[in-house]
Design a protein around this motif. Structure first.
Motif, short mmCIF file in Angstrom:
data_model
loop_
_atom_site.label_atom_id
_atom_site.label_comp_id
_atom_site.label_asym_id
_atom_site.label_seq_id
_atom_site.Cartn_x
_atom_site.Cartn_y
_atom_site.Cartn_z
N GLN A 124 2.64 12.47 3.11
CA GLN A 124 1.36 12.29 2.40
C GLN A 124 0.86 10.87 2.55
OE1 GLN A 124 2.78 13.81 -1.37
NE2 GLN A 124 1.29 15.47 -1.32
N LEU B 244 0.85 -1.20 0.00
CA LEU B 244 0.00 0.00 0.00
C LEU B 244 0.88 1.25 0.00
CD1 LEU B 244 -3.06 0.16 0.06
CD2 LEU B 244 -2.94 0.48 2.52
N ARG C 8 -4.95 2.39 -12.70
CA ARG C 8 -4.21 3.37 -11.92
C ARG C 8 -2.83 3.60 -12.55
NH1 ARG C 8 -3.33 2.02 -5.66
NH2 ARG C 8 -2.08 0.36 -6.59
N TYR D 59 -6.09 1.52 -2.69
CA TYR D 59 -6.35 2.23 -1.44
C TYR D 59 -7.77 1.89 -1.00
CZ TYR D 59 -2.49 4.73 -3.62
OH TYR D 59 -1.33 5.04 -4.24
N ARG E 8 -2.69 10.61 4.08
CA ARG E 8 -3.72 10.41 3.06
C ARG E 8 -4.00 8.95 2.77
NH1 ARG E 8 -3.10 15.15 -1.29
NH2 ARG E 8 -5.07 14.24 -1.92
N VAL E 9 -3.10 8.06 3.20
CA VAL E 9 -3.36 6.63 2.97
C VAL E 9 -3.45 5.89 4.31
CG1 VAL E 9 -2.53 4.51 1.90
CG2 VAL E 9 -2.20 6.70 0.74
N ARG F 33 -1.44 7.56 -15.33
CA ARG F 33 -0.28 8.42 -15.11
C ARG F 33 0.58 8.54 -16.36
NH1 ARG F 33 2.93 6.04 -11.07
NH2 ARG F 33 4.30 7.74 -11.65
N VAL G 17 -7.01 4.67 6.45
CA VAL G 17 -7.24 3.23 6.50
C VAL G 17 -7.25 2.75 7.95
CG1 VAL G 17 -6.40 0.99 5.73
CG2 VAL G 17 -6.25 2.93 4.21
N LEU H 147 7.71 5.58 -13.82
CA LEU H 147 7.27 4.23 -14.13
C LEU H 147 6.02 3.96 -13.30
CD1 LEU H 147 10.70 2.41 -13.82
CD2 LEU H 147 9.51 2.96 -15.93
N ALA H 148 5.18 3.03 -13.76
CA ALA H 148 4.02 2.63 -12.97
C ALA H 148 4.16 1.16 -12.63
CB ALA H 148 2.74 2.88 -13.74
N MET H 149 3.62 0.79 -11.48
CA MET H 149 3.79 -0.60 -11.06
C MET H 149 2.43 -1.20 -10.70
SD MET H 149 6.71 -1.96 -8.61
CE MET H 149 6.79 -3.58 -7.90
N PHE I 98 -5.45 9.13 -7.88
CA PHE I 98 -4.66 9.60 -6.74
C PHE I 98 -3.31 10.20 -7.15
CE2 PHE I 98 -2.00 8.62 -2.85
CZ PHE I 98 -2.60 9.58 -2.04
N GLY I 99 -2.62 9.51 -8.06
CA GLY I 99 -1.31 10.01 -8.51
C GLY I 99 -1.43 11.37 -9.17
N ASN J 151 -8.99 6.11 -6.53
CA ASN J 151 -7.81 5.25 -6.61
C ASN J 151 -7.02 5.53 -7.87
OD1 ASN J 151 -6.92 2.84 -4.90
ND2 ASN J 151 -9.13 2.85 -4.59
N PRO K 210 11.07 6.93 -6.79
CA PRO K 210 10.17 6.22 -7.71
C PRO K 210 9.43 7.16 -8.66
CG PRO K 210 9.95 5.34 -5.51
CD PRO K 210 10.89 6.51 -5.40
N VAL K 211 8.90 8.27 -8.13
CA VAL K 211 8.06 9.12 -8.97
C VAL K 211 8.88 9.80 -10.07
CG1 VAL K 211 8.16 11.16 -7.49
CG2 VAL K 211 6.17 10.79 -8.95
N LEU L 213 3.96 5.46 -3.04
CA LEU L 213 5.28 5.99 -3.43
C LEU L 213 5.36 6.09 -4.95
CD1 LEU L 213 8.05 4.28 -1.25
CD2 LEU L 213 7.53 6.71 -1.41
N MET L 214 4.90 5.02 -5.63
CA MET L 214 4.92 5.03 -7.10
C MET L 214 4.01 6.13 -7.64
SD MET L 214 7.02 2.58 -7.95
CE MET L 214 6.82 2.51 -9.72
N ASP L 215 2.92 6.41 -6.90
CA ASP L 215 1.99 7.47 -7.31
C ASP L 215 2.54 8.86 -7.02
OD1 ASP L 215 -0.12 6.35 -8.62
OD2 ASP L 215 -1.32 5.97 -6.84
N GLY L 216 3.69 8.91 -6.37
CA GLY L 216 4.33 10.20 -6.14
C GLY L 216 4.06 10.81 -4.78
N THR M 186 -3.85 13.55 -8.59
CA THR M 186 -4.20 14.52 -7.54
C THR M 186 -2.93 14.99 -6.84
OG1 THR M 186 -6.17 13.19 -7.21
CG2 THR M 186 -5.75 14.89 -5.58
N LEU M 187 -2.04 14.04 -6.56
CA LEU M 187 -0.78 14.40 -5.90
C LEU M 187 0.06 15.31 -6.80
CD1 LEU M 187 0.26 10.99 -4.30
CD2 LEU M 187 -0.56 13.02 -3.11
#
Lengths: 272, 354
Positions: free
Chosen positions: A176, A163, B146, B87, A180-181, B150, A185, B77-79, B98-99, B95, B72-73, A168-171, B101-102
């Motif tokens: 955050q 999770l 998801r 989430y 936010r996560v 991106r 949860v 790359l996306a995983m 989210f990326g 979901n 990572p960002v 992290l991959m989403d930036g 939005t960030l």
């Protein structure tokens, strides 16, 4: 069989709740009835005791005590959870202090609180925190911290690490991710820590007795002022009424929030 | 879309070396599947490329840019994770967005992108649902969605299908293949399932103990495995290994038979590798060796026949479904020598000169 089961249950429940029932019934008895009728049944119910309790005098002010308790319980709870959440995240995910810090903090629960009394009194005097709501609230947050930390560390450990990695991959930054996560949860666990903390803080007596004198007296200490309100012997009716008033908020909170608590205590027991 | 290169990339935990000086070049738009047994370091390698795991030596380049120390960002790359890692407190829409939005994209743009991705993945009717209200396959599609929104330069998949049941796995496999065709994106896919590897990959990379054992097209790996490990790992059912020695005019099958085969001078074959589908059952007096049928598994299209052949051990032969040979019968085995492989004592393939 069912009848027998209910009978046993009824007897056990009655025996365990007997002191509460006696207090409740006593609070509705007049002073005269108290001396003649020791039973649970109230012959001539009266609200006189409650009226006496809510009477504000220059010596007694139940509203102040209730407000003080509410303030210190809120400070002591919200601050404890606010401190515990980032710490729990660091311990559960970064494995920081897992071996030393966590056992050390948790062990604070095992130490009799009276040990802290004298040094704290002197420190508070120096910091001018004696008889202040902020001062008492700060101490209660430390009392609440260990349990909040244990609940939150376990809740975060139950969440899959993927999770965090997905975020992290989403930036997302670590902060955050936490707010936010992880925090949303972990909401049931956070609510549980808040409720347990609030109840502990509300019912706390020792520090309230030691560190407050008039302005910041909480209800637990304030209630004892009513026992001999007008000199002479203990006024059992008034004493019972003030205890009922003082006990009501945490009991109601516990009942209302029961679903949240039981939800989080079993959450994570089975992978969903 | 971008090429991804690893230059002597390594990963060490204390004294433990997980990945050893690994070189790998992935072309723009290529679908590379990294396959290997559990513990071979394939997931670690993927996480190093993602930036979730620190690379302790060497370099990782994306689109020619050194990203070894990048977050990572920054790698764009996306995983897609094995557990989907959606989430749980967000709807499908949130979901997927989210990326974005960030990244502080305007709400209108996020809505457009999310809805476009949902359209491609047939998720439009599920956008307001929560992950717990979705089936496994739907969750996996959301996880892929998801990744898509991106618009990453490459996709990383970490065993994305292993939590799904067999039928759904086949559907999702086709969907991922279709997605690769539509997006034309660079994809790196980690799995322990060699069937997934064979069906999806432009190129398969077989790993063992942190090293690449062989890489190539599925066909190349199947037909000319470079070593015993790859030979046994790729192909289902597994390749048979028959112990053998150089003999008069070719190979001596441990005294159980022989094969006429010109061998180059220095080669010292120790194993003959023959896939079940390249063996056939014949009458006992013909064929390269013989044995007794011990087990026979009817599979519908074919029958797997296990023949006990003395020192050669149990040999799996893929026979026609209506094979006339019965349990306990003595049969001969014919080996399609041209399609079998030879390995030396160390397990390395011997280039055939046949």
């Amino acid at each position: 069989m069912t009848t027998l089961r209910w009978l046993v249950f009824g007897i056990a429940a009655f025996a365990m709740n007997f002191p509460i029932l006696v207090t409740l019934s006593t609070s509705f008895k007049s002073a005269r009835e108290l001396s003649t009728n020791p039973g649970l049944w109230v012959q001539a119910p009266t609200l006189d005791n409650y009226l006496a309790v809510f009477q504000v005098t220059d010596r007694l002010n139940i509203f102040l005590y209730l407000f003080n308790s509410l303030s210190v319980a809120l400070i002591g709870t919200v601050l404890a959870v606010a401190l515990a959440l980032p710490a729990a995240y660091a311990i559960a995910r970064g494995r920081l202090g897992e071996r030393t810090l966590l056992p050390f903090i948790v062990n604070l629960r095992a130490v009799p609180l009276i040990i802290f009394a004298i040094p704290l009194y002197m420190m508070f005097q120096w910091l001018a925190l004696l008889d202040t709501r902020l001062g008492l609230g700060l101490i209660l947050s430390i009392v609440n911290l260990p349990l909040a930390l244990v609940i939150l560390v376990n809740a975060i450990r139950d969440l899959p690490g993927e999770l965090d990695e997905a975020a992290l991959m989403d930036g997302a930054s670590r902060t955050q991710i936490l707010f936010r996560v992880i925090a949303p949860v972990c909401r049931p666990a956070i609510v549980t820590s808040l409720i347990f903390g609030f109840i502990t803080a509300w019912n706390e007596f020792l520090f309230g007795l030691m560190l407050t004198t008039s302005k910041a007296v909480p209800i637990t200490v304030g209630a004892s002022f009513f026992f001999a309100a007008s000199g002479g012997g203990v006024q059992w009716g008034v004493a019972s009424a003030v205890m009922v008033v003082g006990a009501l908020p945490p009991v109601l909170l516990g009942l209302i929030m029961y679903r949240q608590i039981s939800g989080s205590m079993t959450a994570g027991a089975v992978k969903g | 879309m971008a090429p991804i290169s690893l230059k002597k990339a390594g990963k060490q935990y204390g004294n433990l070396e997980i990945i050893r000086e690994l070189d790998l070049d992935i072309a723009d738009g290529e679908f590379v599947v990294i396959v290997g047994p559990s513990g071979c370091g394939k997931s670690t390698l993927l996480r190093m490329i993602a930036g979730l795991e620190e690379t302790t030596s060497g370099q990782i380049l994306i689109d020619g840019r050194d990203v070894t120390a990048a977050s990572p960002v920054e790698r764009k790359l996306a995983m897609v994770f094995q557990s989907y890692a959606l989430y749980p407190h967000m709807t499908v829409r949130r979901n997927m967005g989210f990326g974005l939005t960030l990244a502080k994209l305007p709400a209108e743009r996020i809505r457009e992108k999310v809805e476009a991705a949902a359209e491609t993945l047939k998720l439009t009717h599920l956008l307001e649902r929560y992950p717990k209200e979705l089936s496994g396959g739907q969750r996996q599609r959301v996880a892929i969605g998801r990744a898509i929104v991106r618009e990453p330069v490459g996709f990383l998949f970490d065993e994305p299908l292993s939590n799904l049941d067999a039928a759904l796995r086949v559907d999702m496999r086709l969907e991922i293949a279709r997605l690769h065709r539509t997006l034309g994106a660079t994809m790196i896919y980690v799995t322990h399932d060699q069937v997934e590897a064979m069906t999806l990959a432009d190129r398969i990379v077989v790993m063992k103990e942190g090293r690449i054992m062989q890489q190539g097209t599925p066909q190349a790996l199947y037909e000319t495995p470079a070593n015993l490990f790859v030979a046994q790992f790729i192909g289902s059912p597994k390749m048979n290994l028959l112990p053998c020695l150089p003999g008069a005019g070719g190979l001596d099958l441990s005294g159980e038979g022989s094969i006429q085969l010109p061998l180059s001078g220095r080669a010292a074959p120790a194993h003959l590798g023959a896939r079940p589908e390249h063996l056939s059952l014949v009458s006992p007096d013909s064929g390269h060796c013989r044995g007794t049928i011990e087990v026979s598994e009817y599979l519908g299209g074919t029958t797997s026949v296990f023949v006990r052949a003395g020192k050669l051990g149990l040999i799996n032969v893929s026979a026609p479904a209506d094979t006339p040979y019965r349990l306990g019968e003595t049969v001969g085995i014919h080996i399609d020598v041209a399609r079998s492989s030879l390995f030396d004592d160390a397990g390395k393939a011997i280039a055939a000169s046949r």
